[in-house]
Design an enzyme around this catalytic site. Structure first.
Site, PDB file in Angstrom:
ATOM      1  N   HIS B 213      28.327  45.179  30.646  1.00  0.00           N
ATOM      2  CA  HIS B 213      27.459  44.441  29.732  1.00  0.00           C
ATOM      3  C   HIS B 213      26.698  45.359  28.779  1.00  0.00           C
ATOM      4  CE1 HIS B 213      27.626  40.114  31.236  1.00  0.00           C
ATOM      5  NE2 HIS B 213      28.650  40.776  31.767  1.00  0.00           N
ATOM      6  N   SER B 217      33.033  44.068  26.500  1.00  0.00           N
ATOM      7  CA  SER B 217      34.466  44.115  26.784  1.00  0.00           C
ATOM      8  C   SER B 217      35.230  44.845  25.684  1.00  0.00           C
ATOM      9  CB  SER B 217      35.028  42.700  26.890  1.00  0.00           C
ATOM     10  OG  SER B 217      34.564  42.072  28.047  1.00  0.00           O
ATOM     11  N   LYS B 241      37.984  29.439  29.461  1.00  0.00           N
ATOM     12  CA  LYS B 241      39.257  30.157  29.586  1.00  0.00           C
ATOM     13  C   LYS B 241      39.440  30.698  31.014  1.00  0.00           C
ATOM     14  CE  LYS B 241      42.136  33.249  26.861  1.00  0.00           C
ATOM     15  NZ  LYS B 241      42.346  33.781  25.509  1.00  0.00           N
ATOM     16  N   ASP B 242      38.363  31.279  31.564  1.00  0.00           N
ATOM     17  CA  ASP B 242      38.460  31.833  32.917  1.00  0.00           C
ATOM     18  C   ASP B 242      38.697  30.751  33.969  1.00  0.00           C
ATOM     19  OD1 ASP B 242      38.195  34.365  32.015  1.00  0.00           O
ATOM     20  OD2 ASP B 242      36.165  34.722  32.766  1.00  0.00           O
ATOM     21  N   GLU B 285      50.864  48.177  54.586  1.00  0.00           N
ATOM     22  CA  GLU B 285      50.894  46.963  53.794  1.00  0.00           C
ATOM     23  C   GLU B 285      51.475  47.283  52.418  1.00  0.00           C
ATOM     24  OE1 GLU B 285      50.464  44.095  55.459  1.00  0.00           O
ATOM     25  OE2 GLU B 285      48.500  43.487  54.744  1.00  0.00           O
TER      26      GLU B 285
END
Lengths: 258, 420
Positions: B213, B217, B241-242, B285
């Site tokens: 922040h 982005s 959108k998310d 894994e």
């Protein structure tokens, strides 16, 4: 970006396929090919065939349980096979468990109750080995989940006995099995035609018994499967509708920008 | 206090004393976000959701689990069979772990492709690498808890790595184990740490967000948002959108949970741990496979027939090096252009690197014999060459394509962004 992504993915797949051909013979030598069969419990609507489960339980009870335990199951779990309370009490009562201490501080033997876990055939691993030529018959509770391609493998194993193909001699106490890794298994062929007499009259061929006991053990390993797939269907339908709505919301909100 | 449209007296009263509402408004609603983020940018918030799911299901599983070598395996099976919806909790947690790594790998490769690690986001990137390391430690210890065969033997292989450290190696291993073999003390400390680490991850995620922040982005064009025409408020645009991204993600996640819950697992882990029986192939894994391949890639390094560095030590150094090198990436790649869209040569090598990681994963899944040894060595050599040689060389020699003037010019000026 999309063009090159497609190209790269195509190349990767091609490369992987080519390389796996090179690597295949080494892998094939140790893991026998297992044929896929169709099972009542396959697929998103899969369920356990009740009649097959009950027959499978009969096979387990009359054949397998001589050496193999099913320690993670309780007798009351058999209700899922469609048995009533009295049947289950009767199944359990065939076994004895140690309980106690009682008021005098003594341990005592009593008939097993529906809430007891399946009684294993041997008291401990040492006793099991002593009775089986040094080999340990594994517990079957999770067998179908503990082997790759579990149900198909188990069926192939149970129907995979025969003579060694090249007339090879096997060491004492080992038997040829086409499906077992290494082909030498310490368990002698457990099933012969008519090893059990099915209460529902189904002819007890080796294939039939192998298939039935596999269905029973698939249930024993994943008793939650039917509930899981039923709930899954509701969850997926809900999510599909929700996601479609969220897509619409996103379009609506973003339309202000364009 | 530009924020509060919400002028409810109670909200105001609280906000004047503890500005949570101002904070939320500022960071989650008004927060200016580049207008051209594509769906690859959704994976950060998806990772956040997965972390929350992992902690919630994990806490509930912990209420039923018993961390003792005699009871651990059976207590997990009790969860599967007797606890109400215990199978759902466990399958959510197990598959959530795999989903977490899928999401994080996409998030990480997105950062690599679009140059999100470059100035001024070096610390943001570094915090991300720390989260990744913590996740790996948490996942490794979590996999030990069911005390199946792979739990036990995976733990044996990985903890034994530390014995490669010269002089103090063996002491370190006994210290990690809490004894002279993997036993109850090992299981109990792994359980304690497996419960602790997710909260450390949570804390570092918070710092990751603070750093995000501050610098805001990155975006597919890799140029900074200059003015209000380049940015849009986080809410409602990116919340909408998310949330759509969450929907799609949950369809995939729940598909595995309900219809292929053991897809990512090893059948061997449904066999109780047995210190006397080694499984034929010990594999970690799936998400550790590329690193497992790097671990096993190098032979003993000899000088005049004298072993200078054992294969084990070299493998351990390379395996940890393969992740630690990510910390230095912002300085190894000194090209001023961020996004691969404008870096034709970098873009080609990025995809080769991506394939290299898949190949290493495939090598890691196979026994280190013949063909796979060679492939593993080539793959490992390329992995390090990519960071140490190729990236700096590209940064030096590549002639990037011209950058657009601004985000808004690129997105709105007739020439719409490809993925926006």
């Amino acid at each position: 970006m999309r063009g090159s992504l497609t190209l790269v993915l195509t190349l990767t797949c091609g490369l992987m396929a080519g390389l796996s051909l090179l690597a295949a013979p080494a892998a094939a030598a140790e893991m026998p090919e297992i044929e896929s069969r169709s099972w009542s419990f396959d697929g998103i609507f899969g369920h356990f065939d009740r009649a097959a489960q009950q027959r499978g339980y009969q096979v387990y009870n009359e054949v397998c349980s001589g050496c193999h335990g099913l320690r993670l199951l309780t007798y009351r779990n058999l209700a899922a096979l469609g048995y009533g309370e009295d049947d289950i009490k009767a199944f359990a009562a065939e076994y004895e468990v140690t309980d106690g201490p009682d008021d005098e501080g003594e341990m005592y033997q009593r008939e097993a109750l529906p809430s007891d876990h399946f009684v294993s055939p041997f008291a401990n691993t040492q006793a099991a080995r002593a009775a089986n030529n040094g080999a340990l018959p594994p517990d079957l509770s999770l067998m179908v989940k503990a082997r790759k391609n579990g149900a198909n493998y188990l069926y192939a194993l149970l129907t995979g006995y025969g003579d060694a193909p090249d007339g090879g001699e096997l060491p004492d106490g080992l038997y040829y099995n086409a499906a077992f890794p290494g082909h030498q298994i310490a368990m002698s062929a457990p099933l012969d035609d008519d090893a059990v007499e099915y209460t529902d009259g189904t002819p007890a061929t080796v294939d039939q018994m192998a298939s039935d006991v596999t269905t029973f053990l698939a249930w024993a390993a994943s008793p939650e499967m039917e509930e899981r797939k039923r709930l899954g269907l509701k969850v997926m339908l809900f999510l599909l509708v929700l996601t479609a709505l969220l897509a619409a919301v996103k379009r609506k909100v973003w339309s202000r920008l364009h | 206090m530009s924020s509060s449209d919400n002028t409810h007296p109670l909200v105001k009263w609280i906000d004047e004393r503890l500005p949570v509402f101002t904070f939320l408004n500022h960071e989650l609603r008004d927060y200016p976000t580049p207008r051209n983020l594509n769906y690859w940018w959704s994976f950060g918030s998806i990772a956040g959701i997965v972390l929350v799911i992992m902690i919630l299901t994990g806490v509930m599983l912990a209420m039923q689990y018993t961390a003792h070598v005699d009871y651990a395996f059976d207590s997990v099976e009790r969860i599967m069979r007797d606890v109400n919806y215990g199978w759902l909790l466990r399958y959510l947690h197990v598959n959530g772990g795999s989903m977490f790594f899928i999401v994080i790998y996409i998030h990480l490769f997105r950062g690599l492709y679009f140059g999100s690690y470059k100035s001024p986001r070096e610390i943001l990137w570094g915090l991300g690498v720390i989260i990744f390391l913590l996740m790996m430690a948490t996942a490794f210890m979590g996999y030990v808890l069911p005390w199946g065969q792979m739990s036990f033997w995976g733990a044996t292989v990985i903890t034994n790595l530390f014995s490669a450290i010269p002089l103090v190696g063996d002491s370190i291993v006994s210290w990690l184990w809490g004894g002279y073999s993997i036993d109850n003390p090992t299981l109990q400390r792994f359980y304690a740490l497996h419960y602790l680490f997710p909260f450390l991850i949570f804390a570092v995620v918070f710092l990751h967000l603070v750093a995000l922040h501050v610098s805001k982005s990155n975006n597919p064009l890799g140029i900074e948002a200059e003015g209000p025409q380049d940015s849009i408020p986080f809410h409602p645009y990116y919340t909408a959108k998310d949330f759509f991204g969450f929907g799609v993600f949950f369809l995939v996640f729940m598909g595995f949970v309900f219809y292929a819950p053991d897809f990512f697992g090893e059948p061997d882990n449904y066999i109780p741990a047995n210190p006397l029986a080694t499984p034929p192939h010990i594999v970690p894994e799936w998400y550790f496979l590329p690193f497992y391949a790097i671990l096993r890639a190098v032979p003993d390094i000899e000088v005049f027939g004298y072993i200078l560095i054992t294969a084990k030590l070299a493998g351990v150094i390379l395996m940890f090096g393969s992740i630690l090198i990510l910390f230095f990436l912002p300085w190894l790649d000194f090209s001023k252009v961020r996004s691969a869209r404008f870096r034709p040569i970098f873009k080609q090598f990025f995809w080769i690197f991506f394939v290299d990681c898949l190949v290493l994963g495939w090598v890691g899944a196979n026994p280190p014999e013949g063909f796979f040894v060679v492939l593993g060595r080539i793959g490992t050599a390329f992995y390090f060459a990519y960071f140490i040689i190729i990236i700096p060389l590209i940064a030096y020699f590549e002639k990037p394509r011209p950058l657009p003037e601004s985000i808004s010019a690129a997105v709105l000026g007739g020439k719409k962004g490809e993925d926006s």
